[in-house]
Scaffold this motif. Sequence first.
Motif, PDB file in Angstrom:
ATOM      1  N   ALA A 168     -59.991 -31.865 -50.291  1.00 44.55           N
ATOM      2  CA  ALA A 168     -59.203 -33.100 -50.342  1.00 44.55           C
ATOM      3  C   ALA A 168     -59.982 -34.261 -49.718  1.00 44.55           C
ATOM      4  N   MET A 169     -60.713 -33.977 -48.635  1.00 42.07           N
ATOM      5  CA  MET A 169     -61.531 -35.023 -48.025  1.00 42.07           C
ATOM      6  C   MET A 169     -62.652 -35.450 -48.966  1.00 42.07           C
ATOM      7  N   MET A 170     -63.276 -34.500 -49.621  1.00 41.83           N
ATOM      8  CA  MET A 170     -64.372 -34.814 -50.546  1.00 41.83           C
ATOM      9  C   MET A 170     -63.883 -35.629 -51.735  1.00 41.83           C
ATOM     10  N   LEU A 171     -62.644 -35.364 -52.168  1.00 36.48           N
ATOM     11  CA  LEU A 171     -62.092 -36.064 -53.328  1.00 36.48           C
ATOM     12  C   LEU A 171     -61.338 -37.339 -52.942  1.00 36.48           C
ATOM     13  N   GLY A 172     -61.255 -37.618 -51.639  1.00 32.45           N
ATOM     14  CA  GLY A 172     -60.575 -38.820 -51.189  1.00 32.45           C
ATOM     15  C   GLY A 172     -59.064 -38.742 -51.313  1.00 32.45           C
ATOM     16  N   SER A 173     -58.512 -37.537 -51.240  1.00 34.15           N
ATOM     17  CA  SER A 173     -57.066 -37.364 -51.371  1.00 34.15           C
ATOM     18  C   SER A 173     -56.374 -37.464 -50.016  1.00 34.15           C
ATOM     19  N   GLY A 174     -55.154 -37.986 -50.027  1.00 31.40           N
ATOM     20  CA  GLY A 174     -54.383 -38.128 -48.798  1.00 31.40           C
ATOM     21  C   GLY A 174     -53.708 -36.859 -48.332  1.00 31.40           C
ATOM     22  N   ILE A 175     -53.903 -35.747 -49.039  1.00 31.36           N
ATOM     23  CA  ILE A 175     -53.204 -34.522 -48.640  1.00 31.36           C
ATOM     24  C   ILE A 175     -54.004 -33.698 -47.636  1.00 31.36           C
ATOM     25  N   SER A 176     -55.184 -34.157 -47.248  1.00 33.95           N
ATOM     26  CA  SER A 176     -55.997 -33.364 -46.315  1.00 33.95           C
ATOM     27  C   SER A 176     -55.289 -33.110 -44.982  1.00 33.95           C
ATOM     28  N   PRO A 177     -54.535 -34.075 -44.405  1.00 34.20           N
ATOM     29  CA  PRO A 177     -53.876 -33.769 -43.127  1.00 34.20           C
ATOM     30  C   PRO A 177     -52.783 -32.705 -43.237  1.00 34.20           C
ATOM     31  N   VAL A 178     -52.082 -32.636 -44.377  1.00 31.75           N
ATOM     32  CA  VAL A 178     -51.051 -31.604 -44.492  1.00 31.75           C
ATOM     33  C   VAL A 178     -51.706 -30.235 -44.672  1.00 31.75           C
ATOM     34  N   CYS A 179     -52.878 -30.207 -45.315  1.00 33.76           N
ATOM     35  CA  CYS A 179     -53.638 -28.957 -45.385  1.00 33.76           C
ATOM     36  C   CYS A 179     -54.048 -28.533 -43.975  1.00 33.76           C
ATOM     37  N   ALA A 180     -54.482 -29.509 -43.187  1.00 31.76           N
ATOM     38  CA  ALA A 180     -54.870 -29.220 -41.808  1.00 31.76           C
ATOM     39  C   ALA A 180     -53.680 -28.717 -40.998  1.00 31.76           C
TER      40      ALA A 180
END
Length: 321
Positions: A195-207
Amino acid sequence: MFNIESNIYAILLAFVISVILCPLIIPVLRRLKFGQNVRDDGPQSHLVKAGTPTMGGVMIVLAFAAASLPFIWNGNHDAKAVLLITVGYGIVGFIDDYIKVVKKRSLGLRAWQKIVFQLIVTGVFYYYIYSSTDLGTSIYIPFTDGKEIDLGIIYLPFLLFVMVGTVNSVNLTDGLDGLASGVTALVAVFFMIAAMMLGSGISPVCAAVVGALLGFLLFNSYPAKVFMGDTGSLALGGFVASTAVLLKMPLFLLVVGLIYVCESLSVILQVGYFKLTHGKRIFKMAPIHHHFEQCGFKETKVVAMFYIVTAIMCLIGYLAM
């Protein structure tokens, strides 16, 4: 967009909340006698687990939701969607657990009821994709350097298959102490970085899922003091599937989610072969983690092997991007 520091904060926050919740809620589950029912036809070594508190997925979902809240505002609609779908599937699992544990109906929801509820949650997710995103109907193809394939009119049935299939595959994986928790934590790390590589805002919920699972693993690893139940496994399946779809990476689940795939295939092959041959079996027991146990592997060894396989497949998944 969120950076690595945001994800670290989300992991730490979810971990702390999970570690605080587990010692508070586990004794309550024990007092309420929300204990695990162990099937007589399962591995005999598992009979000692009877009565271990279940429905621990409540702690995972609560820690995940609480740690996600600071990161889902300011128009981060995709993160809100992942949270909603995860909680939605968790509610389906909670109903199933409640019927099994409290109402003492060992099978919980009937198969058709569970599928109907899952399709309803998936329908809500599809409505969000259709009405609120520009996701389209194309998905990434692994190992093609970012090439996409447009599914067109078959996107909806494909989405239903991915969502329901993934949710139930994660559910089947939840059969050994710490297995589904650890495997899904590794998969969540993969999607967090993707998600970070693709610039998506869902990375924090994955974290947040990573942190919640790490905290839960302190109590769910062998010998488990609590099981996640369908509350946890269906919620985690919803998280994995919805995240993959929003990143346009559902085909990557065949790589990073290889353990989920093998668990499901082992059950499908076992049941199909049993019916075709009128009683013969391919595996000593299905899902496949029980087959390894029946072959003489200790539970902890099987779990470790599945962790290692998942970690390696996640590395291959990064190469596939």
